[in-house]
Design an enzyme around this catalytic site. Structure first.
Site, PDB file in Angstrom:
ATOM      1  N   ARG A 116      -7.543  -3.308  -7.376  1.00 49.02           N
ATOM      2  CA  ARG A 116      -8.605  -3.204  -8.376  1.00 49.02           C
ATOM      3  C   ARG A 116      -8.024  -3.314  -9.761  1.00 49.02           C
ATOM      4  NH1 ARG A 116     -10.850   1.807  -8.752  1.00 49.02           N
ATOM      5  NH2 ARG A 116     -12.534   0.987 -10.014  1.00 49.02           N
ATOM      6  N   LYS A 181      -1.928   8.153  -2.956  1.00 52.00           N
ATOM      7  CA  LYS A 181      -2.860   7.137  -2.457  1.00 52.00           C
ATOM      8  C   LYS A 181      -2.434   6.631  -1.080  1.00 52.00           C
ATOM      9  CE  LYS A 181      -5.254   3.022  -4.006  1.00 52.00           C
ATOM     10  NZ  LYS A 181      -5.994   2.506  -5.146  1.00 52.00           N
ATOM     11  N   ARG A 316      -9.566   9.771 -13.684  1.00 48.32           N
ATOM     12  CA  ARG A 316      -8.333  10.550 -13.499  1.00 48.32           C
ATOM     13  C   ARG A 316      -8.642  12.005 -13.803  1.00 48.32           C
ATOM     14  NH1 ARG A 316      -6.377  11.497 -18.474  1.00 48.32           N
ATOM     15  NH2 ARG A 316      -6.920   9.974 -20.065  1.00 48.32           N
TER      16      ARG A 316
HETATM   17  C1  BTN Z   1      -7.103  -0.909  -4.878  1.00 43.95           C
HETATM   18  O1  BTN Z   1      -6.584  -1.298  -5.926  1.00 43.95           O
HETATM   19  O2  BTN Z   1      -7.169   0.292  -4.600  1.00 43.95           O
HETATM   20  C2  BTN Z   1      -7.648  -1.914  -3.892  1.00 43.95           C
HETATM   21  C3  BTN Z   1      -6.565  -2.481  -3.025  1.00 43.95           C
HETATM   22  C4  BTN Z   1      -7.075  -3.467  -1.995  1.00 43.95           C
HETATM   23  C5  BTN Z   1      -5.941  -4.134  -1.257  1.00 43.95           C
HETATM   24  C6  BTN Z   1      -6.433  -4.964  -0.116  1.00 43.95           C
HETATM   25  S1  BTN Z   1      -5.120  -5.467   0.949  1.00 43.95           S
HETATM   26  C7  BTN Z   1      -6.204  -6.522   1.796  1.00 43.95           C
HETATM   27  C8  BTN Z   1      -7.079  -7.173   0.761  1.00 43.95           C
HETATM   28  N1  BTN Z   1      -6.436  -8.345   0.217  1.00 43.95           N
HETATM   29  C9  BTN Z   1      -6.121  -8.213  -1.053  1.00 43.95           C
HETATM   30  O3  BTN Z   1      -5.537  -9.066  -1.754  1.00 43.95           O
HETATM   31  N2  BTN Z   1      -6.500  -6.999  -1.493  1.00 43.95           N
HETATM   32  C10 BTN Z   1      -7.156  -6.244  -0.461  1.00 43.95           C
END
Ligand code: BTN
Length: 321
Positions: A116, A181, A316
């Site tokens: 994100r 996380k 946060r």
């Molecule tokens: C976040 O930032 O918390 C979201 C992370 C999401 C990661 C997943 S891994 C599978 C899918 N492919 C990606 O490129 N991103 C999501």
């Protein structure tokens, strides 16, 4: 290279001769493949004279055939890739030629995993889950309300069911253990959200990872293995994830996120906490009241309730909470 990895995944010794015979190549071709494996995938291989080669750490690879043969799970087609830039990006590329929907993409590693707010998602080979499910959504933007929070609940159920019972949610859809996380969710849209569109539900779950490339993850993190002190079977996790996603997305589609609001609150780690919401220039400080029927966050700011939504927002904890 994947065929060689399948032979080595048990972590036992295999002679160069036996590997060559199984793959129908020479011993020197095996040796070359092993070099690539170590260099490209950062997988340490031990060589002992007279015994052969073995992986430093056993692997359990994702198995497309096994996943596609599961009965009692949603009949969603799995596409497993050894390496890809991002499973979300690959899902979007596959969408125009997809034979059926929903379908999902899994990868053993991502070279440009997306997180994100423009962040990257660290995605080493063979350790975690990088999963992207594509679903068709019709009926307008309302159908998208709370979808990412419903996905968070589905994912959390899987994590609880495999034993990490301490895990909880942080708005909008992080899964944390304490302040570390464990998993993240990234939804991406293709098409017209006001009419018919497709949503790529991207999930990154730290499963068996114990160390990350020095400091590459810019925040405290954990994995299921770190919490449970045992290796987990990623294929079984995927099957359970499909079941839970099917269940929660059905509820959200049929009854709206409102039907999941109470369950979501019960699992929200920061319920009632003092937080700062990053929403552009100046953070907004307030106390978390909960989420509304559309999944937007409700904060009490100077005694007045305010509601915020949007994929770029982030919470946060305030130091004094
Ligand atoms: C976040 O930032 O918390 C979201 C992370 C999401 C990661 C997943 S891994 C599978 C899918 N492919 C990606 O490129 N991103 C999501």
């Amino acid at each position: 290279m994947l065929a060689l990895l399948r032979l080595l995944q048990d972590g036992r010794f295999h002679s160069g001769e036996a590997l060559g015979a199984a793959l129908g190549v020479s011993r020197s071709a095996v040796w070359k493949q092993l070099q690539v494996l170590q260099a490209e995938l950062s997988l340490p291989v031990h060589k002992v004279r007279g015994r052969g080669y073995r992986l430093e750490t056993p692997l359990q690879l994702l198995d497309e055939d096994w996943l596609n043969a599961q009965v009692g799970a949603p009949q969603w087609h799995a596409c497993v890739m050894p390496s890809v830039d991002s499973t979300n990006a690959e899902a979007l590329r596959l969408l125009p030629s997809a034979a059926s929907l929903p379908f999902y993409v899994l990868a053993e590693r991502q070279t440009s995993g997306r997180g994100r707010r423009g962040r990257s998602w660290i995605s080493p080979f063979g350790e975690n889950l990088y999963y992207s499910l594509v679903v068709r959504v019709e009926g307008g933007v309302r159908q998208l309300d709370g979808m990412s929070l419903a996905v968070g609940l589905a994912l959390l159920n899987v994590i609880h069911c495999f034993g990490v019972t301490e895990a909880g949610l942080k708005w909008p859809n992080d899964v944390l253990v304490g302040d570390r996380k464990l998993a993240g969710i990234l939804l991406e849209l293709s098409g017209d959200p006001a009419d018919i569109c497709h949503v790529v539900i991207g999930i990154g779950l730290n499963v068996n990872m114990l160390v990350s490339e020095a400091g590459a993850i810019g925040q405290p993190w954990t994995s299921m293995r770190a919490e449970l002190a045992c290796l987990l079977n990623r294929n079984e996790l995927v099957t359970e994830l499909n079941k839970q996603l099917s269940r929660y997305l059905d509820i959200q589609r049929r009854d709206g996120f409102a039907a999941l609001q109470d369950e979501w609150h019960a699992n929200h780690l920061w319920q009632g906490r003092s937080v700062a919401l990053t929403a552009g220039a100046a953070p907004v400080e307030g106390k978390v009241l909960g989420v509304d029927h559309s999944g937007a966050i409700r904060l009490s700011v100077d005694g007045v309730e305010r509601v915020f939504s949007g994929g770029e927002l982030s919470l946060r904890l305030r130091d004094d909470s």
